[in-house]
Design a protein around this motif. Sequence first.
Motif, PDB file in Angstrom:
ATOM      1  N   ASP A   1      85.297 -69.583  24.814  1.00  0.00           N
ATOM      2  CA  ASP A   1      85.092 -68.968  26.111  1.00  0.00           C
ATOM      3  C   ASP A   1      83.452 -68.073  26.610  1.00  0.00           C
TER       4      ASP A   1
ATOM      5  N   ASN B   1      85.108 -56.474  28.894  1.00  0.00           N
ATOM      6  CA  ASN B   1      85.162 -57.025  30.239  1.00  0.00           C
ATOM      7  C   ASN B   1      86.699 -56.927  30.596  1.00  0.00           C
TER       8      ASN B   1
ATOM      9  N   SER C   1      81.987 -66.288  28.945  1.00  0.00           N
ATOM     10  CA  SER C   1      82.233 -65.073  28.625  1.00  0.00           C
ATOM     11  C   SER C   1      82.566 -63.953  27.131  1.00  0.00           C
ATOM     12  N   GLN C   2      82.519 -64.497  26.023  1.00  0.00           N
ATOM     13  CA  GLN C   2      82.694 -63.891  24.860  1.00  0.00           C
ATOM     14  C   GLN C   2      81.876 -64.527  24.208  1.00  0.00           C
TER      15      GLN C   2
ATOM     16  N   ASP D   1      88.968 -56.930  27.790  1.00  0.00           N
ATOM     17  CA  ASP D   1      89.647 -57.606  27.292  1.00  0.00           C
ATOM     18  C   ASP D   1      88.411 -56.909  25.387  1.00  0.00           C
TER      19      ASP D   1
ATOM     20  N   GLU E   1      96.147 -56.654  34.765  1.00  0.00           N
ATOM     21  CA  GLU E   1      94.863 -56.218  34.130  1.00  0.00           C
ATOM     22  C   GLU E   1      94.594 -55.295  32.666  1.00  0.00           C
TER      23      GLU E   1
ATOM     24  N   GLY F   1      93.731 -64.564  29.996  1.00  0.00           N
ATOM     25  CA  GLY F   1      92.292 -64.053  30.718  1.00  0.00           C
ATOM     26  C   GLY F   1      91.366 -65.031  30.748  1.00  0.00           C
ATOM     27  N   HIS F   2      91.319 -66.176  30.197  1.00  0.00           N
ATOM     28  CA  HIS F   2      89.669 -67.495  29.701  1.00  0.00           C
ATOM     29  C   HIS F   2      89.483 -68.093  31.347  1.00  0.00           C
ATOM     30  N   GLU F   3      88.701 -67.778  32.218  1.00  0.00           N
ATOM     31  CA  GLU F   3      88.494 -69.415  33.109  1.00  0.00           C
ATOM     32  C   GLU F   3      87.330 -70.318  32.290  1.00  0.00           C
TER      33      GLU F   3
ATOM     34  N   THR G   1      89.899 -58.045  33.067  1.00  0.00           N
ATOM     35  CA  THR G   1      90.538 -59.098  33.043  1.00  0.00           C
ATOM     36  C   THR G   1      91.212 -58.786  33.995  1.00  0.00           C
TER      37      THR G   1
END
Length: 763
Positions: free
Chosen positions: A566, A439, A568-569, A435, A432, A587-589, A441
């Motif tokens: 990403d 965030n 989320s970023q 980031d 875990e 950790g990138h979706e 992760t």
Amino acid sequence: MKKIILLLLFLRTISVSAQEERYGIITGSVVDRNSKEPLIGANVIIMGTNIGAATDENGIYRIEHAPVGAHSIKFSYIGYQPVIKTDIIVKSNRIITVTAELESAALESEEVVVAGGYFTETEEHSISAINFSYEEVRRAPGSAGDISRIMMSLPSVAKVNDQSNGLIVRGGSPAENAFYVDNIEIPNINHFPTFGTTSGPIGLLNVDFIEDATFYAGGFDVTYGDRLSSVLNIKFREGNREEYDAQLDLNWSGFGGVIEGPLNDGKGSWIFSLRRSYLDFLIKTIDMGTSVVPRYGDLQTKIVYDLNASNKISFIGIFGDDHNSPDKQTAIDNDMLTYGNQDVYEGTAGLTWLSIWGKNGYSLTSFSFTGAKFDEIFFETGTDQLLRKNNAFNRFVKLRNVNHYNINDNTSIEFGTDLKYLFDTYENFYGEYIDAVGNATPAMNISRKLNTTKLGVFFKYTTNLLRNLRVNFGVRGDYFQYNQKCNLSPRFHLSYDLNDRTKLNLSTGIYYQNLPEILLVQNEQTKSLDDPKAYHYTAGVEYLITEDTKITAELYLKKYENMPLDPSQKDLFLIDEFYYRDGNIYGHENLKSNGVARSRGIEITLQKKMSSDFYGIAGFSYSLSQYRDSKGNWRNRVYDNRIIFNIEGGYKLGNDWQFSMRWIYAGGTPYTPFDIEKSVNLNRGVLDEERINMERLPDYHSLNLRIDKRFFFRNSNMTLYVSVWNAYNRKNIASYFWHQYEKKQKPVQQWGLLPIFGIEYEF
């Protein structure tokens, strides 16, 4: 003081004993560059003397009784452009091999004498290219024989961090560079390679194997694929075909030796080296300002054998093993964010077959195997939390074939293929993590095998349309089985001679590169991502000031498309995680391939070869490297120095003393300040999303000095050198980190004043 006086007296004594006149032997071959056919009757002369020889029916020459010391050697042949090799060090009672490839001058009359010859290595691909000889690589101050660090003194390469030799070329990332040794691709030429990139802290290649190296900062032709920024093409020398030689080395990074000798009465040769670091021994006994104890070693070899006059095979092997295991207390003492254990084993073995077709051309075919095994486990120093466990084995076999065919004296074609089969194994765990922007992760486990194929084919057409106009057009096709993507890359280069001294160059092309495998294997959705793409546009002018001095000015524009982002970023540029997350991308979706970036600039390079007593290279660049964020705003990338100025030069005093220096100035790179409130609450560095890359580090500058002293004994030779890195102890800052024990931001300092020494003894 007494010890220093005794040392000086000792050096004076052995220097006097070595002053008797000594001689060596120079031998080698002279061939046509476009066909590799031997040139019979070519003239070879040691410049400044009347000592020389002519090549025989096999294109071989031999100069007996050559005076020891540094020389320039001129190769000439009627109807061909002359070639001048500088920095040829003749050693006492040793055979030195120097080869030359001459290119037809396309003259209207054989009586015309062509001037020049010092810069022929880059004439075929003159734009954004520079060549370094073995001696230029060996003696470069501030490099310690690391070929990558020598390239970092060029204006096309960003200056970011002394602790890493990653090449950041014209706004690219450390993952965008290709390395070739004798036509064989090597993905990383460093000890402790940064996972997924081409960078590392310490060079792997033994400088004593390097005959020369050519660096392409952009606009390279279709024979090279799957890279967006640069190519470093290295040629290993052959071993001695007549006698057995040995060399012992001791320097700041380790000790080792080189041995070489003939095969089957001179039909071939072999050369072998073995080296090991000894920093672990030194740190236990001397205060070096650090208690981190890395251990590394390497083995390298090259074997060459002539099957007949038209066919030659060669084998190279390059292997390294690296170990580092800082414990928690060591990490605390050295302000390290992580501690743990690192074992890395890497190697490349390859066979190359050169087949000469007579005057029509030649083919070069290589088959190689490359493997890199990573066994790493790291914990966060402040919390003891498991951050990552990396147990990966990256392997590939590659077949590479390049064919050169001369249609006539003015026109030639090149065609060939690259076929690569990858079989990687990943057993990785990432804990875990918070980031870069705060965030959470979740933990990630990767247990996967990647078996896939890459295929590339290329065709290049080169012609002299007019006596002064050379055009090169090529097209490359690449297929990646994993994502079933096909990419077509046309490239064009034009070179026009305004006169005997001035040349104009234009180049444009499309370049593709597959995403790093460690990013692809994280989830199946990456198969839908497009391959990153770059457009290169370059215009340049070369002016030959004198035969040995050239100035080059180039304007370039590089546009990136299909870069991974990403959502989320949304304001960060994912590929730059190689910089601010220590080379770890995870950790990138739900990645998107809609990222856009650009870099543009001007570069001016002045290079003087050592034709007499001094050499030098100076460079200046002004550039902008930016990416577009999710709101459509253009932001500076983390490698954007803006201004770079460097100057390097040396002076030769007689045959045995040489002094050299290098000074680099670079504008401070952008960085994002921490959000102090969030960082305090989480006790880890969290970037301020409102100020992404809006601040700049202090400007970088550093002076490196070096002195070399040679001794030529009757049957042996010795070189001593002393170098000082960052001679005036500039406090350069690489970045900032969050200190979890002190709960505040602190700078990561680059290297301070660092003395370097070395001894090479040949017998």
